[in-house]
Scaffold this active site. Sequence first.
Site, PDB file in Angstrom:
ATOM      1  N   ASP A 438      73.329  64.962 -70.863  1.00 22.07           N
ATOM      2  CA  ASP A 438      72.539  64.620 -69.680  1.00 22.07           C
ATOM      3  C   ASP A 438      71.660  63.414 -70.007  1.00 22.07           C
ATOM      4  OD1 ASP A 438      71.575  64.837 -67.115  1.00 22.07           O
ATOM      5  OD2 ASP A 438      70.527  66.724 -67.414  1.00 22.07           O
ATOM      6  N   GLU A 441      72.415  57.704 -69.140  1.00 23.50           N
ATOM      7  CA  GLU A 441      72.779  56.409 -68.519  1.00 23.50           C
ATOM      8  C   GLU A 441      72.480  55.201 -69.424  1.00 23.50           C
ATOM      9  OE1 GLU A 441      72.964  59.541 -66.011  1.00 23.50           O
ATOM     10  OE2 GLU A 441      71.080  58.888 -66.901  1.00 23.50           O
ATOM     11  N   ASP A 520      72.621  65.211 -59.774  1.00 20.51           N
ATOM     12  CA  ASP A 520      71.665  65.880 -58.885  1.00 20.51           C
ATOM     13  C   ASP A 520      71.990  65.651 -57.407  1.00 20.51           C
ATOM     14  OD1 ASP A 520      70.559  66.429 -61.310  1.00 20.51           O
ATOM     15  OD2 ASP A 520      68.837  65.102 -61.074  1.00 20.51           O
TER      16      ASP A 520
END
Length: 780
Positions: A438, A441, A520
């Site tokens: 997670d 990026e 999300d």
Amino acid sequence: MDTRDLVRSLRMVGSRNGWRAVGAAWRRYRIDARDLPRRGAERARVPGAAYCAEPLPGGGVVRFAQSALRVRVAVGGAVFCGWDGAGPEPSYALADECPEADTRAVLEPDKDGWRVVSERITVVVFRHGAVEFRTPGGVLLRRELPPRWWDGAGRASRWVQRAQTPADAAVFGLGGRACGPGLTTGSYRLWNTDPSSAFGPGDDPLYITMPVQLVVADGGCHLVFHDNTWDGRVILREGVEGAGSGHDRPGSCEVRFDGGPLRYWVVAGSPSRVLGTWTALTGRPALPPRWALGYQHARWGFGDAQEVRRVAAGYRERGLPVSALHLDIDHFDGHRIFTVDNDRFPELPGLAVELREHGTRLVSIVDPAVKAEPGLAAYDSGSAADAFVRDARGHVVRGLVWPGETVFPDFTEPRVRKWWGGLYAERLEQGFAGVWHDMNEPTSFAAFAPYGESTLPRSARHSLEGRGGDHREAHNVYALAMARAGYEALRELRPRERPFLFSRSGWAGMQRYGGTWSGDVATGWPGLRASLALVLGLGLCGVPYSGPDVGGFHAMPSPELYVRWWQLSAYLPFFRTHSAINAGRREPWEFGPEAEECVRAALAERVRLMPYLYTLAHLAHRTGVPYVRPLWWHDPEDRKLRGAGDAFLLGDALLVAPVLEPGATERAVRLPRGRWYDTATGAFHEGPGQALLDAPLHRTPVLARAGSVLPVAVDGGLELEVWAPAAGRTGTGVLITDEGDGWAEPRVERFTSRWRVGAVAVEREGADEAGYVLRVRGDA
């Protein structure tokens, strides 16, 4: 800054890390202002006129007044084009070394310039730099106009390339886009981005952007991949047939990058051939362990081990099988990765063993950011290994993530990947069976974009496999390199088991290390529709294993929305409920008795279809063909199917028509050609055309292709569900089995269904009989 960015920034300021996020934004801005090259005078150039050509294996080089173009057809049919001396390597996308040149393809003079003829595609290079790609029959697939560069002293060239496609062409791909699966006129950014809040169809970009376009037109399909990791944009404009004076206006595509090489690959053929060639080039999709196709449950905010036990017991007591429970950042000690809060999760390995005895595994979240805290094992060992990203002056770059001030490993350095991989031994010792990447990026909290863009400074330095460069080039492949580190470590640490790894962010080729999920996604009906778009779009980029957060991430869904999300996801590869810490529970019994019974039926169907899903997983691993396919997969010339994004094919056998609107009890679905049986009633519909199907709350409309042979689980055994072929026709099916999580060669069985003496019979390849119990459904 647009309104959405402003709202998010103000929300960030009001959060727990608010003022630290403002400070992080200012720090990042100052570093980039100091260390990034300033844009000065730039000189625009185009290729100019061609003056000679040099044949080489697989193609050749055409030399222009101000540039040169290398065209190279590879074994397998993919065509590489590189301007300004760009070659196919080094590349983060390619799985292995670049495939050999197809020596049958030869650069030869043409009336318009030069051409390279290969088995699957013809490339024509014009004298002023335009390039056309045509089918062997001469049908135009794509016309690239001469590119334009802007060269500046001390900075990388930025460039733009425009292309034309047939007027009827539809474009898919570009990574995970919530507005798809078909991409309409608009601008799409190529910069992996944490949207910082729940997203819906209007939000772009998201976590996974890829310069991969699959273009589908009446004349044929092709994929184009611009192998460039810099920040960029793809601007699409739809074509118009019969525009103006009766002539078509072609569709157009404009690709812009802020730097890096101008190089791209083109693959042509049927959709299955295109995806097969693409994944042969960038890596076949990783095969998940069998249990990873079961239902999984996650929550940010389990709180402690007792809550995990309570949830697991709730599923068992209700007869709802759950294959994995996922622990989010709240199980860490102060959100520090590779730690455990022993007060709330004492004896975590024992909990893992206890759950495993009931068929449920534990999966751990892993973020890339390491808390900058001396005494923390990951920080100390990383500092000793010089593993963390530095700025242009040699100082370690610091950001802000969940544990506070953090540092970031440079996954583009091989020795750092090796160091990082060693940390996964701690996760395995805690009893975890898989990992979930997670925040990669990478995300570093900051307020007030663009000065506070939520990532590392663009001037931060990276190894880039020893070549050296900065975050402008490394950003989009940061998660891909992290996934490589994790996957290779898990293979080494547990060599007899296939790794289970999925990642929020990634880039072209990420499928060779695992899958992904929606991130999300907003709780609401638009979020439900975006969930399907993401899965379809990613599959067409070569990433077949994905799925959404069932129920949405940030808010509590209504019982109806929750049920419909469950029903969609029961037919998607990655099947997981998940929610934010303040978004309510996602256990089925929290939504009332009716919702629980609807969920029970959907989960029972998922379990029944497990042999079929596992076969699709193997087929994706072998061929690159996704489990979930658009309705036009076998009928790309059907324009009505190309515009239908609200239903999908699950393999070749099933058509799933999920309910995506509130209050609906029936829905229309566009049918591909052939006969399709309603699996609930046995009635059939003939395609192409449209059918109106009943869709009560307790089920999802599903159709079966006539002649299909589906392996299904029944009472602990395996049967073949056979849908009668139309009179005079035959059908097919395949079953692939193995031990479930190892590396042994699987068993492959192929079946053919046909009418024989007034009854449906099934033959297994190499035998007269099927060898399994048959359950024949449908009519003649």
